[in-house]
Design an enzyme around this catalytic site. Sequence first.
Site, PDB file in Angstrom:
ATOM      1  N   GLY A  16       0.770  -1.235   0.000  1.00 63.15           N
ATOM      2  CA  GLY A  16       0.000   0.000   0.000  1.00 63.15           C
ATOM      3  C   GLY A  16       0.805   1.290   0.000  1.00 63.15           C
ATOM      4  N   MET A  94      -4.376  -6.881  -6.787  1.00 68.00           N
ATOM      5  CA  MET A  94      -3.907  -7.901  -7.719  1.00 68.00           C
ATOM      6  C   MET A  94      -4.967  -8.959  -8.038  1.00 68.00           C
ATOM      7  SD  MET A  94      -1.233  -6.394  -8.330  1.00 68.00           S
ATOM      8  CE  MET A  94       0.295  -7.008  -9.008  1.00 68.00           C
ATOM      9  N   ARG A  95      -6.190  -8.525  -8.262  1.00 66.33           N
ATOM     10  CA  ARG A  95      -7.260  -9.421  -8.704  1.00 66.33           C
ATOM     11  C   ARG A  95      -7.828  -8.884 -10.008  1.00 66.33           C
ATOM     12  NH1 ARG A  95      -7.501 -14.108  -6.915  1.00 66.33           N
ATOM     13  NH2 ARG A  95      -9.679 -14.253  -7.524  1.00 66.33           N
ATOM     14  N   LEU A  97     -10.848  -8.081 -12.373  1.00 65.08           N
ATOM     15  CA  LEU A  97     -12.230  -7.701 -12.048  1.00 65.08           C
ATOM     16  C   LEU A  97     -13.154  -8.149 -13.173  1.00 65.08           C
ATOM     17  CD1 LEU A  97     -11.302  -4.144 -10.791  1.00 65.08           C
ATOM     18  CD2 LEU A  97     -12.163  -6.020  -9.366  1.00 65.08           C
ATOM     19  N   HIS A 113      -0.346   1.550 -12.925  1.00 66.25           N
ATOM     20  CA  HIS A 113       0.377   0.388 -13.444  1.00 66.25           C
ATOM     21  C   HIS A 113       1.843   0.778 -13.653  1.00 66.25           C
ATOM     22  CE1 HIS A 113       1.046  -3.390 -15.456  1.00 66.25           C
ATOM     23  NE2 HIS A 113       1.688  -2.724 -16.402  1.00 66.25           N
ATOM     24  N   GLU A 178       5.470   6.817  -9.308  1.00 66.15           N
ATOM     25  CA  GLU A 178       4.061   6.439  -9.066  1.00 66.15           C
ATOM     26  C   GLU A 178       3.469   7.302  -7.955  1.00 66.15           C
ATOM     27  OE1 GLU A 178       3.129   2.219  -8.693  1.00 66.15           O
ATOM     28  OE2 GLU A 178       5.009   1.698  -9.674  1.00 66.15           O
TER      29      GLU A 178
HETATM   30  C1  GAR Z   1       2.772  -0.774  -7.664  1.00 65.57           C
HETATM   31  O1  GAR Z   1       4.022  -0.731  -8.303  1.00 65.57           O
HETATM   32  C2  GAR Z   1       1.640  -0.751  -8.681  1.00 65.57           C
HETATM   33  O2  GAR Z   1       1.925   0.056  -9.782  1.00 65.57           O
HETATM   34  C3  GAR Z   1       1.580  -2.212  -9.069  1.00 65.57           C
HETATM   35  O3  GAR Z   1       1.717  -2.906  -7.852  1.00 65.57           O
HETATM   36  C4  GAR Z   1       2.542  -2.137  -6.984  1.00 65.57           C
HETATM   37  C5  GAR Z   1       1.833  -1.978  -5.663  1.00 65.57           C
HETATM   38  O4  GAR Z   1       2.652  -1.354  -4.708  1.00 65.57           O
HETATM   39  N1  GAR Z   1       0.333  -2.506  -9.729  1.00 65.57           N
HETATM   40  C6  GAR Z   1       0.201  -3.382 -10.719  1.00 65.57           C
HETATM   41  O5  GAR Z   1       1.116  -4.060 -11.141  1.00 65.57           O
HETATM   42  C7  GAR Z   1      -1.202  -3.484 -11.297  1.00 65.57           C
HETATM   43  N2  GAR Z   1      -1.182  -4.077 -12.598  1.00 65.57           N
HETATM   44  P1  GAR Z   1       2.031  -0.627  -3.452  1.00 65.57           P
HETATM   45  O6  GAR Z   1       1.125  -1.662  -2.777  1.00 65.57           O
HETATM   46  O7  GAR Z   1       3.211  -0.293  -2.596  1.00 65.57           O
HETATM   47  O8  GAR Z   1       1.276   0.566  -3.938  1.00 65.57           O
END
Ligand code: GAR
Length: 222
Positions: A16, A94-95, A97, A113, A178
């Site tokens: 998170g 990570m599911r 939808l 992403h 991000e």
């Molecule tokens: C992040 O890098 C996000 O961009 C990626 O998971 C990570 C979560 O980190 N998301 C994906 O790959 C979705 N396809 P966080 O829990 O520290 O935000």
Amino acid sequence: MTMARKRVAILISGRGSNMTALIEAAADPDFPAEIALVLSNRADAGGLARAAEAGIATAVIDHKGFSSRAEFDAAMDERLRAENIDLVCLAGFMRLLSDSFVEAWRDRMINIHPSLLPLFPGLDTHERAIAAGMRLHGCTVHFVRAQMDSGPIIGQAAVPVALDDTPDTLAKRVLAAEHQIYPLALALVAGGLATVANERLVIQGELPTELGGMLVSPTFSA
Ligand code: GAR
């Protein structure tokens, strides 16, 4: 008259850190959204404790307790409606939808992403960017559509790829980007500045001025 702040739910599955960036941004009373709920499909998601520490309501809906994706998604949908949620932010959720859930939240659900979409949808984006010899990599915030990691792009940030990068060193550089673009993209959507027409982003009105030091599109203020 000031516009009411949009009620946002953040969906997580893990640590998170993007969720935390959104919570920190929304702590500013001028931010056009408030984080009303953090929802996880995993009870062991590290982000749940961080959200609770920040005084935010949390909920766990464990996908393993449902016999189908549709039933799990319906339970999430019910919870989001019960909390009067306006916007959903996927932050490391990570599911996959179901189409009906995605449709129900069309143009009201955004995702981050870790690649410059449409390059490298799916998993292991940093490893794949290095393997492809990319010299730039980055991250994307987009409106969610049924196809995984697709949908109208709201904002992107690019970072350089060093020749000696490992997936971990590159992931760290992208993650910092991000944390900058997700709050900015949410502010645009919650503030009604970012909308969709013909499956492309439309910006209403004037965008704030530029964010220094990074290639970010559209130009955002820090
Ligand atoms: C992040 O890098 C996000 O961009 C990626 O998971 C990570 C979560 O980190 N998301 C994906 O790959 C979705 N396809 P966080 O829990 O520290 O935000």
